[in-house]
Write an enzyme that holds these catalytic residues in place. Structure first.
Site, PDB file in Angstrom:
ATOM      1  CG  ASN A  10      -3.281  -1.744  -2.802  1.00 42.38           C
ATOM      2  OD1 ASN A  10      -3.643  -2.488  -1.955  1.00 42.38           O
ATOM      3  ND2 ASN A  10      -2.646  -2.347  -3.472  1.00 42.38           N
ATOM      4  CE  LYS A  12       0.023   0.342  -2.903  1.00 41.97           C
ATOM      5  NZ  LYS A  12       0.818   1.244  -3.647  1.00 41.97           N
ATOM      6  CG  HIS A  95      -0.303  -4.568  -5.857  1.00 40.66           C
ATOM      7  ND1 HIS A  95       1.014  -4.344  -5.839  1.00 40.66           N
ATOM      8  CD2 HIS A  95      -0.954  -3.405  -6.239  1.00 40.66           C
ATOM      9  CE1 HIS A  95       0.607  -2.505  -6.064  1.00 40.66           C
ATOM     10  NE2 HIS A  95      -0.093  -2.608  -6.003  1.00 40.66           N
ATOM     11  CD  GLU A  97       3.577  -2.127  -3.833  1.00 40.03           C
ATOM     12  OE1 GLU A  97       2.314  -2.802  -3.042  1.00 40.03           O
ATOM     13  OE2 GLU A  97       3.526  -0.910  -4.292  1.00 40.03           O
ATOM     14  CD  GLU A 167      -2.167  -1.227  -9.636  1.00 41.61           C
ATOM     15  OE1 GLU A 167      -2.756  -0.012  -8.865  1.00 41.61           O
ATOM     16  OE2 GLU A 167      -1.443  -1.437  -9.014  1.00 41.61           O
ATOM     17  N   GLY A 173       3.348   5.040  -6.870  1.00 42.12           N
ATOM     18  CA  GLY A 173       4.055   6.137  -5.749  1.00 42.12           C
ATOM     19  C   GLY A 173       5.239   6.356  -6.051  1.00 42.12           C
ATOM     20  CB  SER A 213       1.036   8.663  -9.244  1.00 41.26           C
ATOM     21  OG  SER A 213       1.896   7.835  -8.959  1.00 41.26           O
TER      22      SER A 213
HETATM   23  P1  13P Z   1      -0.213   4.848  -5.845  1.00 45.30           P
HETATM   24  O1  13P Z   1      -1.443   4.950  -6.001  1.00 45.30           O
HETATM   25  O2  13P Z   1       0.115   5.251  -4.454  1.00 45.30           O
HETATM   26  O3  13P Z   1       0.769   4.633  -7.240  1.00 45.30           O
HETATM   27  O4  13P Z   1      -0.724   3.380  -5.643  1.00 45.30           O
HETATM   28  C1  13P Z   1      -1.026   2.814  -6.909  1.00 45.30           C
HETATM   29  C2  13P Z   1      -1.130   1.068  -6.308  1.00 45.30           C
HETATM   30  O5  13P Z   1      -0.540  -0.025  -6.567  1.00 45.30           O
HETATM   31  C3  13P Z   1      -2.447   0.379  -6.143  1.00 45.30           C
HETATM   32  O6  13P Z   1      -2.354  -1.131  -5.887  1.00 45.30           O
END
Ligand code: 13P
Length: 251
Positions: A10, A12, A95, A97, A167, A173, A213
C-alpha cells in the site's frame, strides 16, 4: 481449499507517476519466483503506469480506494468501472487512515465492497482497533462489528473473493508490530466470525492479511501463523529489496 497467500504493498500518498513504471518493473524482477500473489496498490494517478509496467508479469495492481456509486456528480471521485477500465485488479477499502481522515464508515465500506465485487474487482477490506480500544479489552468486539457490517448482504460465493487485512491502528507506521501471537489471535478470531457468518470451509478460503510495520525481519514469523495468509505493507513496500524480502518470507 486453503486461502491464497497475498502480499500487497500500500503505497499510500507516496511515489510519483513518473517513478511508477520503473519501480513496478523492479518489484516484478525482484519477486519473479514468488510463491504468492504480489500486488502493488498505488495512488490513482500512478495506476495507468503501474498497470503498464505489470503487464506480462505476475504482479497485480490495486487502487487505494473507490467510490460506491457507478457514476455521476461526485467531484474528485473514482468509480469501479474506471479502475476496471485501466486494468486494475484489487482495491483497498476502509483503510484506517481513510476511516480517520476521510469519514469512511462501516456502512461505506460495505457499499464499496459490494460495488467492487459487482464490478469484478477484488476488495481488500481493512479492519483494526486503536490502542485505546485494545487497552479497553474490546478488540474482538470491535473487529466483529467491522467484519459483520463489511460483509452485510454479501453472498458466500462473493465472500470467498474478499481479502481481509487486519491492521491494528497502533502498529501502522509506528515501528510497533503486533507480536505474532497478538496478530494470530485476532486473525483466528476473524476466521471464526467468517465461519459463523458463512461456513467453516468458506472461512478457510478467505485470505486474511496482517498489516502494521511488517518488515523483512518480522514477516516470516507473522506469516507462519496458521491464520495469517500474507501482508498489507506500507513503508516497506516503497523499497524494492524490503518488499521482495517480505514476498520471499511468504513462500
Ligand atoms: P506500515 O507498514 O507503514 O506500518 O503501514 C501499514 C499499512 O497501513 C498498510 O496498509
Amino acid at each position: 481449499m486453503m486461502a491464497k497467500y497475498i502480499v500487497a504493498g500500500n503505497w499510500k500518498m507516496n511515489k510519483l507517476p513518473s517513478e511508477t513504471y520503473d519501480f513496478v518493473k523492479s518489484v516484478a524482477a525482484a519477486t519473479e519466483n514468488a510463491g504468492c500473489e504480489v500486488v502493488c496498490c498505488t495512488p490513482y494517478v500512478c495506476l495507468s503506469k503501474a498497470v503498464e509496467a505489470a503487464n506480462g508479469t505476475h504482479v497485480k495492481i490495486g487502487a487505494e480506494n473507490l467510490h460506491f456509486e457507478d457514476k455521476g456528480a461526485f467531484t474528485g471521485e473514482v468509480s469501479a468501472d474506471m479502475l476496471k477500465d485501466l486494468g486494475v485488479t484489487y482495491v483497498i477499502i476502509g483503510h484506517s487512515e481513510r476511516r480517520q481522515y476521510n469519514a469512511e464508515t462501516d456502512e461505506t465500506v460495505n457499499l464499496k465492497a459490494k460495488k467492487a465485487l459487482e464490478k469484478g474487482l477484488i476488495p481488500i477490506v481493512c479492519v483494526g482497533e486503536s490502542l485505546e480500544q485494545r487497552e479497553a479489552g474490546i478488540t474482538m468486539d470491535l473487529i466483529s462489528i467491522q467484519i459483520k457490517k463489511a460483509f452485510a448482504g454479501i453472498s458466500a460465493e462473493d465472500a470467498k473473493k474478499v481479502v481481509i487485512a487486519y491492521e491494528p491502528i497502533w502498529a501502522i507506521g509506528t515501528g510497533k508490530t503486533a507480536t505474532s501471537e497478538q496478530a494470530e489471535e485476532v486473525c483466528g478470531g476473524i476466521r471464526k466470525i467468517l465461519a459463523a457468518l458463512y461456513c467453516e470451509k468458506c472461512a478457510d478460503e478467505i485470505t486474511i492479511q496482517y498489516g502494521g510495520s511488517m518488515k523483512p525481519s518480522n514477516a516470516k514469523e507473522l506469516m507462519e501463523k496458521p491464520n495469517i495468509d500474507g501482508g498489507l505493507i506500507g513503508g516497506a513496500s516503497l523499497v524494492t529489496e524490503d518488499f521482495a524480502a517480505i514476498v520471499k518470507a511468504a513462500n
